[in-house]
Design a protein around this motif. Structure first.
Motif, short mmCIF file in Angstrom:
data_model
loop_
_atom_site.label_atom_id
_atom_site.label_comp_id
_atom_site.label_asym_id
_atom_site.label_seq_id
_atom_site.Cartn_x
_atom_site.Cartn_y
_atom_site.Cartn_z
N TYR A 1 24.48 -40.51 43.47
CA TYR A 1 24.44 -39.19 44.19
C TYR A 1 23.67 -38.21 43.06
N LEU A 2 24.02 -38.55 41.75
CA LEU A 2 23.45 -37.32 40.79
C LEU A 2 21.98 -36.98 40.68
N PRO A 3 21.29 -38.40 41.01
CA PRO A 3 19.82 -38.09 40.94
C PRO A 3 19.34 -37.09 41.99
N GLN A 4 20.15 -36.93 43.10
CA GLN A 4 20.03 -36.17 44.18
C GLN A 4 20.13 -34.62 43.96
N LEU A 5 20.77 -34.25 42.89
CA LEU A 5 21.04 -32.90 42.30
C LEU A 5 19.84 -32.62 41.15
N PRO A 6 18.99 -31.57 41.32
CA PRO A 6 17.72 -31.25 40.23
C PRO A 6 18.33 -31.30 39.02
N ASP A 7 17.37 -31.72 37.97
CA ASP A 7 17.87 -31.87 36.64
C ASP A 7 18.24 -30.52 35.84
N ARG A 8 17.79 -29.34 36.55
CA ARG A 8 18.08 -28.03 35.92
C ARG A 8 19.22 -27.45 36.18
N ASN A 9 19.94 -28.01 37.31
CA ASN A 9 21.44 -27.54 37.49
C ASN A 9 22.44 -28.21 36.45
N PRO A 10 23.00 -27.30 35.70
CA PRO A 10 24.06 -27.82 34.88
C PRO A 10 25.16 -28.12 35.81
N VAL A 11 26.18 -29.51 35.70
CA VAL A 11 26.95 -29.90 36.68
C VAL A 11 28.05 -30.25 35.78
N ILE A 12 29.23 -29.59 36.05
CA ILE A 12 30.68 -29.93 35.90
C ILE A 12 31.31 -31.13 36.67
N LEU A 13 31.47 -32.16 36.17
CA LEU A 13 31.97 -33.33 36.89
C LEU A 13 33.48 -33.21 36.63
N VAL A 14 34.20 -33.12 37.75
CA VAL A 14 35.89 -32.96 37.90
C VAL A 14 36.63 -34.34 38.03
N HIS A 15 37.41 -34.58 37.25
CA HIS A 15 38.33 -35.66 37.26
C HIS A 15 37.82 -36.81 36.67
N ASN A 16 37.00 -37.73 37.14
CA ASN A 16 35.96 -38.65 36.24
C ASN A 16 37.47 -39.74 35.87
N THR A 17 38.33 -39.63 36.77
CA THR A 17 39.47 -40.81 36.71
C THR A 17 39.06 -42.13 36.53
N PHE A 18 38.10 -42.52 37.25
CA PHE A 18 37.81 -44.03 37.50
C PHE A 18 35.97 -44.08 36.97
N MET A 19 35.70 -43.18 36.09
CA MET A 19 34.34 -43.50 35.49
C MET A 19 34.30 -44.39 34.46
N GLU A 20 33.40 -45.19 34.46
CA GLU A 20 33.45 -46.31 33.69
C GLU A 20 32.38 -45.97 32.72
N ALA A 21 32.26 -47.07 31.49
CA ALA A 21 31.25 -46.77 30.40
C ALA A 21 29.71 -46.96 30.89
N GLU A 22 29.42 -47.56 31.91
CA GLU A 22 28.01 -47.68 32.23
C GLU A 22 27.45 -46.45 33.01
N ASP A 23 28.41 -45.58 33.55
CA ASP A 23 28.34 -44.00 33.99
C ASP A 23 28.04 -43.08 32.94
N LEU A 24 28.72 -43.41 31.74
CA LEU A 24 28.44 -42.57 30.58
C LEU A 24 27.13 -42.81 29.99
N ALA A 25 27.11 -44.07 29.94
CA ALA A 25 25.59 -44.39 29.26
C ALA A 25 24.36 -43.76 30.12
N PHE A 26 24.64 -43.76 31.50
CA PHE A 26 23.60 -43.21 32.55
C PHE A 26 23.59 -41.80 32.41
N LEU A 27 24.82 -41.09 32.20
CA LEU A 27 24.62 -39.60 31.88
C LEU A 27 24.18 -39.30 30.78
N GLU A 28 24.28 -40.12 29.63
CA GLU A 28 23.53 -39.63 28.06
C GLU A 28 22.09 -39.77 28.65
N ALA A 29 21.59 -41.00 29.41
CA ALA A 29 20.18 -41.41 29.28
C ALA A 29 19.61 -40.03 30.26
#
Ligand SMILES: [Zn+2]
Length: 387
Positions: free
Chosen positions: A249-277
């Motif tokens: 879903y994140l690619p559906q949000l425009p790049d210029r919107n700052p986003v607060i991702l809340v909880h992230n309880t089940f986030m995995e390392a590959e999601d973090l790499a995706f966010l950084e990239a």
């Protein structure tokens, strides 16, 4: 002018050198920080045992659910919890709801909180926002998973947003934006309407709060289908992406919107790499006490710290927490992750939250010119505001 020192002072970023003195005006504006020995002689300095730090920022709360304190049993897991909120939230009088919101605001302030990122599905909190004494960014939630009647669905948050936007704070920052509730409750067309409403605005979204969210996007299975059944939603149309929820879903949000991702309880390392990239402006908001209350699970806080993506803290609502206290969230994280220093955790609870809510020009650190609120935590963990 008032002069304060303490056993330890955290300026929102780090511990200050021992002996540092804070100079603040009567209205709480930080005037200067004096290194030990640099203060002109004859000035009376008040010493505090324990810690002084800037006011806390609660980046994620639902003040409108305050009347549900203690109403839902712990450890039910997210989908049964959401079902219980939906069936139970309206079984209270307007007066009960109003009293609970006001008490929640008062206790937030007693717990040293100066700013709140507050989710709203209606206008229950509107009459108390202006006089709350808190800086509040109201995140008006938009919900609708199916692709039918999308414009109609969007009319509700639009109306709520309009009422909040008409309100102006004299002494506090009051802001609002329309945001998606969660990836599993917002359709592609609804995402498009949210994006078009106020381009570039601050967004917040419940992210990977349950393992079922990734099961939905990867395999089109899991507990969320129980939720859809409760809501009489036919989810047959849904097509899994084979990727994690976030990466879908994140690619559906425009790049210029700052986003607060809340909880992230089940986030995995590959999601973090995706966010950084992605190069996006992202804050990861952790609500450990609520995650424990609902799922009996902690978010992978060490992974987040190592990633370098800024982390901030929230309490979530009193439906899934015993109190609205960032200091209590810090205590829980210390318990579960002794590797995290108090210096880091205080940064998460103050300056990082202020940055996430775009209020860092005014609050979040003991920086000359800002009016962050000065919080004292004594050796018995008692919190009081001294400025
Ligand atoms: Zn929430």
């Amino acid at each position: 002018m008032f002069y304060f020192k303490a056993d330890r002072i955290h300026d929102g970023y780090q511990w200050l050198e021992p002996g540092t003195v804070i100079a603040a005006t009567g209205d709480g504006t930080i005037e200067a920080l004096y290194p030990a020995g640099a203060l002109p002689s004859g000035v009376a300095v008040r010493h505090f045992g324990g810690i002084l730090c800037p006011g806390f920022v609660n980046t994620h709360c639902h003040l409108e659910l305050s009347h549900m304190k203690g109403a839902i049993a712990e450890g039910k897991r997210l989908v049964p919890f959401l079902q219980a909120v939906m069936t139970g939230r309206n079984g209270f009088s307007d007066e009960d709801k109003a009293i609970a919101i006001q008490q929640a605001i008062a206790s937030s302030r007693q717990n040293g909180i100066v700013a709140v990122g507050d989710i709203a599905n209606g206008t229950d909190t509107l009459p108390y926002r202006e006089t709350s004494g808190l800086h509040i960014h109201t995140f008006v939630e938009s919900i609708g998973f199916t692709e039918t009647k999308v414009e109609e669905r969007f009319a509700w948050p639009l109306g709520v947003y309009g009422q909040f936007a008409a309100q102006h704070g004299d002494t506090t920052l009051l802001r609002q934006s329309i945001v998606p509730h969660a990836p599993y409750s917002v359709s592609e067309s609804l995402f498009r309407l949210i994006n078009a409403h106020e381009p570039g605005t601050l967004l917040s979204v419940h992210n990977e709060e349950t393992a079922a969210e990734n099961e939905l996007y990867r395999f089109k299975e899991g507990e969320l289908f129980d939720l859809y059944r409760t809501l009489n939603i036919d989810a047959a149309f849904f097509r899994p992406s084979g990727k994690s929820s976030l990466q879908t879903y994140l690619p559906q949000l425009p790049d210029r919107n700052p986003v607060i991702l809340v909880h992230n309880t089940f986030m995995e390392a590959e999601d973090l790499a995706f966010l950084e990239a992605s190069g996006r402006e992202i804050h990861l908001c952790l609500c450990p006490n609520a995650n424990w209350y609902i799922e009996r699970k902690m978010p992978p806080a060490l992974l987040f710290q190592e990633s370098g993506i800024p982390v901030c803290l929230g309490t979530d609502s009193l439906a899934s927490n015993h109190e609205l206290s960032i200091w209590a969230e810090i205590g829980t994280l210390q318990q579960h992750f002794p590797e995290l220093s108090l210096e880091t955790l205080l940064r998460w609870g103050t300056s990082n939250g202020a940055k996430a809510l775009q209020m860092d020009q005014e609050i979040g650190s003991l920086t000359p010119g800002k009016k962050p609120g000065i919080v004292h935590i004594n050796s018995e963990n008692k919190i009081s505001r001294i400025g």
